[in-house]
Design a protein around this motif. Structure first.
Motif, PDB file in Angstrom:
ATOM      1  N   VAL A  43       0.870  -1.168   0.000  1.00 47.36           N
ATOM      2  CA  VAL A  43       0.000   0.000   0.000  1.00 47.36           C
ATOM      3  C   VAL A  43       0.914   1.226   0.000  1.00 47.36           C
ATOM      4  N   VAL A  44       0.723   2.104  -0.991  1.00 44.45           N
ATOM      5  CA  VAL A  44       1.588   3.265  -1.182  1.00 44.45           C
ATOM      6  C   VAL A  44       0.817   4.529  -0.801  1.00 44.45           C
ATOM      7  N   TYR A  45       1.425   5.348   0.049  1.00 44.39           N
ATOM      8  CA  TYR A  45       0.829   6.590   0.525  1.00 44.39           C
ATOM      9  C   TYR A  45       1.706   7.764   0.089  1.00 44.39           C
ATOM     10  N   ARG A  46       1.085   8.917  -0.213  1.00 42.56           N
ATOM     11  CA  ARG A  46       1.832  10.121  -0.599  1.00 42.56           C
ATOM     12  C   ARG A  46       1.497  11.263   0.343  1.00 42.56           C
ATOM     13  N   GLY A  47       2.490  12.068   0.660  1.00 45.30           N
ATOM     14  CA  GLY A  47       2.291  13.233   1.517  1.00 45.30           C
ATOM     15  C   GLY A  47       1.644  14.389   0.784  1.00 45.30           C
ATOM     16  N   ARG A  48       1.269  15.402   1.533  1.00 46.24           N
ATOM     17  CA  ARG A  48       0.563  16.571   0.987  1.00 46.24           C
ATOM     18  C   ARG A  48       1.374  17.303  -0.083  1.00 46.24           C
ATOM     19  N   ARG A  49       2.668  17.500   0.149  1.00 48.80           N
ATOM     20  CA  ARG A  49       3.500  18.239  -0.818  1.00 48.80           C
ATOM     21  C   ARG A  49       3.820  17.418  -2.065  1.00 48.80           C
ATOM     22  N   GLY A  50       3.680  16.110  -1.981  1.00 51.23           N
ATOM     23  CA  GLY A  50       3.918  15.271  -3.146  1.00 51.23           C
ATOM     24  C   GLY A  50       5.345  14.831  -3.341  1.00 51.23           C
ATOM     25  N   ASP A  51       6.232  15.196  -2.427  1.00 50.21           N
ATOM     26  CA  ASP A  51       7.633  14.803  -2.603  1.00 50.21           C
ATOM     27  C   ASP A  51       8.035  13.607  -1.736  1.00 50.21           C
ATOM     28  N   ARG A  52       7.088  13.074  -0.954  1.00 46.79           N
ATOM     29  CA  ARG A  52       7.377  11.934  -0.083  1.00 46.79           C
ATOM     30  C   ARG A  52       6.323  10.855  -0.246  1.00 46.79           C
ATOM     31  N   ILE A  53       6.793   9.618  -0.218  1.00 46.38           N
ATOM     32  CA  ILE A  53       5.867   8.493  -0.211  1.00 46.38           C
ATOM     33  C   ILE A  53       6.337   7.481   0.824  1.00 46.38           C
TER      34      ILE A  53
ATOM     35  N   MET B  11       8.140   3.056 -12.106  1.00 43.42           N
ATOM     36  CA  MET B  11       8.137   4.396 -12.699  1.00 43.42           C
ATOM     37  C   MET B  11       7.755   5.452 -11.669  1.00 43.42           C
ATOM     38  N   LEU B  12       6.732   5.166 -10.871  1.00 44.12           N
ATOM     39  CA  LEU B  12       6.303   6.094  -9.838  1.00 44.12           C
ATOM     40  C   LEU B  12       7.456   6.421  -8.898  1.00 44.12           C
ATOM     41  N   LEU B  13       8.181   5.399  -8.454  1.00 48.60           N
ATOM     42  CA  LEU B  13       9.284   5.604  -7.510  1.00 48.60           C
ATOM     43  C   LEU B  13      10.436   6.398  -8.122  1.00 48.60           C
ATOM     44  N   GLU B  14      10.539   6.404  -9.443  1.00 46.39           N
ATOM     45  CA  GLU B  14      11.577   7.187 -10.126  1.00 46.39           C
ATOM     46  C   GLU B  14      11.116   8.606 -10.457  1.00 46.39           C
ATOM     47  N   GLY B  15       9.863   8.923 -10.124  1.00 47.63           N
ATOM     48  CA  GLY B  15       9.341  10.255 -10.419  1.00 47.63           C
ATOM     49  C   GLY B  15       8.846  10.399 -11.843  1.00 47.63           C
ATOM     50  N   ILE B  16       8.616   9.280 -12.530  1.00 49.36           N
ATOM     51  CA  ILE B  16       8.136   9.274 -13.917  1.00 49.36           C
ATOM     52  C   ILE B  16       6.612   9.199 -13.916  1.00 49.36           C
ATOM     53  N   ASP B  17       5.977   9.857 -14.872  1.00 49.26           N
ATOM     54  CA  ASP B  17       4.520   9.788 -14.991  1.00 49.26           C
ATOM     55  C   ASP B  17       4.137   8.391 -15.461  1.00 49.26           C
ATOM     56  N   TRP B  18       3.702   7.555 -14.553  1.00 52.97           N
ATOM     57  CA  TRP B  18       3.398   6.153 -14.816  1.00 52.97           C
ATOM     58  C   TRP B  18       2.061   5.979 -15.522  1.00 52.97           C
ATOM     59  N   ARG B  19       1.230   7.022 -15.573  1.00 52.70           N
ATOM     60  CA  ARG B  19      -0.110   6.888 -16.152  1.00 52.70           C
ATOM     61  C   ARG B  19      -0.084   6.793 -17.666  1.00 52.70           C
ATOM     62  N   MET B  20       0.856   7.464 -18.326  1.00 58.27           N
ATOM     63  CA  MET B  20       0.903   7.497 -19.780  1.00 58.27           C
ATOM     64  C   MET B  20       2.345   7.525 -20.254  1.00 58.27           C
ATOM     65  N   PRO B  21       3.123   6.476 -19.970  1.00 54.06           N
ATOM     66  CA  PRO B  21       4.521   6.502 -20.422  1.00 54.06           C
ATOM     67  C   PRO B  21       4.598   6.441 -21.944  1.00 54.06           C
TER      68      PRO B  21
ATOM     69  N   LEU C  61      11.793  12.722  -2.727  1.00 54.82           N
ATOM     70  CA  LEU C  61      12.436  13.256  -3.922  1.00 54.82           C
ATOM     71  C   LEU C  61      13.083  14.592  -3.582  1.00 54.82           C
ATOM     72  N   GLU C  62      14.304  14.779  -4.020  1.00 51.71           N
ATOM     73  CA  GLU C  62      14.986  16.057  -3.805  1.00 51.71           C
ATOM     74  C   GLU C  62      14.455  17.121  -4.759  1.00 51.71           C
ATOM     75  N   ARG C  63      14.056  16.702  -5.967  1.00 49.63           N
ATOM     76  CA  ARG C  63      13.444  17.603  -6.941  1.00 49.63           C
ATOM     77  C   ARG C  63      12.260  16.900  -7.575  1.00 49.63           C
ATOM     78  N   GLY C  64      11.210  17.638  -7.845  1.00 55.09           N
ATOM     79  CA  GLY C  64      10.040  17.059  -8.496  1.00 55.09           C
ATOM     80  C   GLY C  64       9.031  16.517  -7.500  1.00 55.09           C
ATOM     81  N   ARG C  65       7.987  15.918  -8.048  1.00 58.48           N
ATOM     82  CA  ARG C  65       6.890  15.366  -7.257  1.00 58.48           C
ATOM     83  C   ARG C  65       6.522  13.988  -7.780  1.00 58.48           C
ATOM     84  N   PHE C  66       5.964  13.173  -6.914  1.00 60.18           N
ATOM     85  CA  PHE C  66       5.440  11.879  -7.329  1.00 60.18           C
ATOM     86  C   PHE C  66       4.103  12.114  -8.033  1.00 60.18           C
TER      87      PHE C  66
END
Length: 115
Positions: A44-54, A95-105, A71-76
């Protein structure tokens, strides 16, 4: 990344989660809000409010494991819905863990027509 076990489902908890929560708080969210058994061996994967932590919660058969990434730069990339859950494939989780848009690669190569 450590590969998920064969047959384990991967669930995204939609919306944002308080990243101060630990094992018990995240297990309770999985059980009560997502209607998932936190001891079933699924991730089960959870994301924080700012989007830089899971955080990823997983029961390995002996105890709960909790993995975290910032993530040091970018958002999940996360779905816009504020409640519920979405199931991912292991490739989408990677892909998600690498900060890549996994929805439409985008694929770099497309097969041509036979003929």
């Amino acid at each position: 990344m450590i590969a998920p076990p064969q047959g384990a489902r991967i669930w995204l908890a939609l919306g944002h989660t308080d990243m101060r929560k630990g094992f018990d708080g995240l297990a309770m969210l999985a059980q009560e809000l997502l209607e998932l058994d936190p001891f079933a061996g699924h991730l089960v994967v959870y994301r924080g409010r700012r989007g830089d932590r899971i955080k990823v919660l997983w029961y390995d058969g002996q105890g709960l494991c909790l993995f975290a990434k910032r993530l040091e730069r970018g958002r999940f990339v996360w779905p816009a819905a504020s409640q519920g859950k979405v199931m991912l494939s292991p490739a989408q989780l990677s892909m998600l863990l690498e900060g890549i848009d996994w929805r439409m690669p985008e694929r770099t190569w497309r097969p041509g027509r036979a003929g």
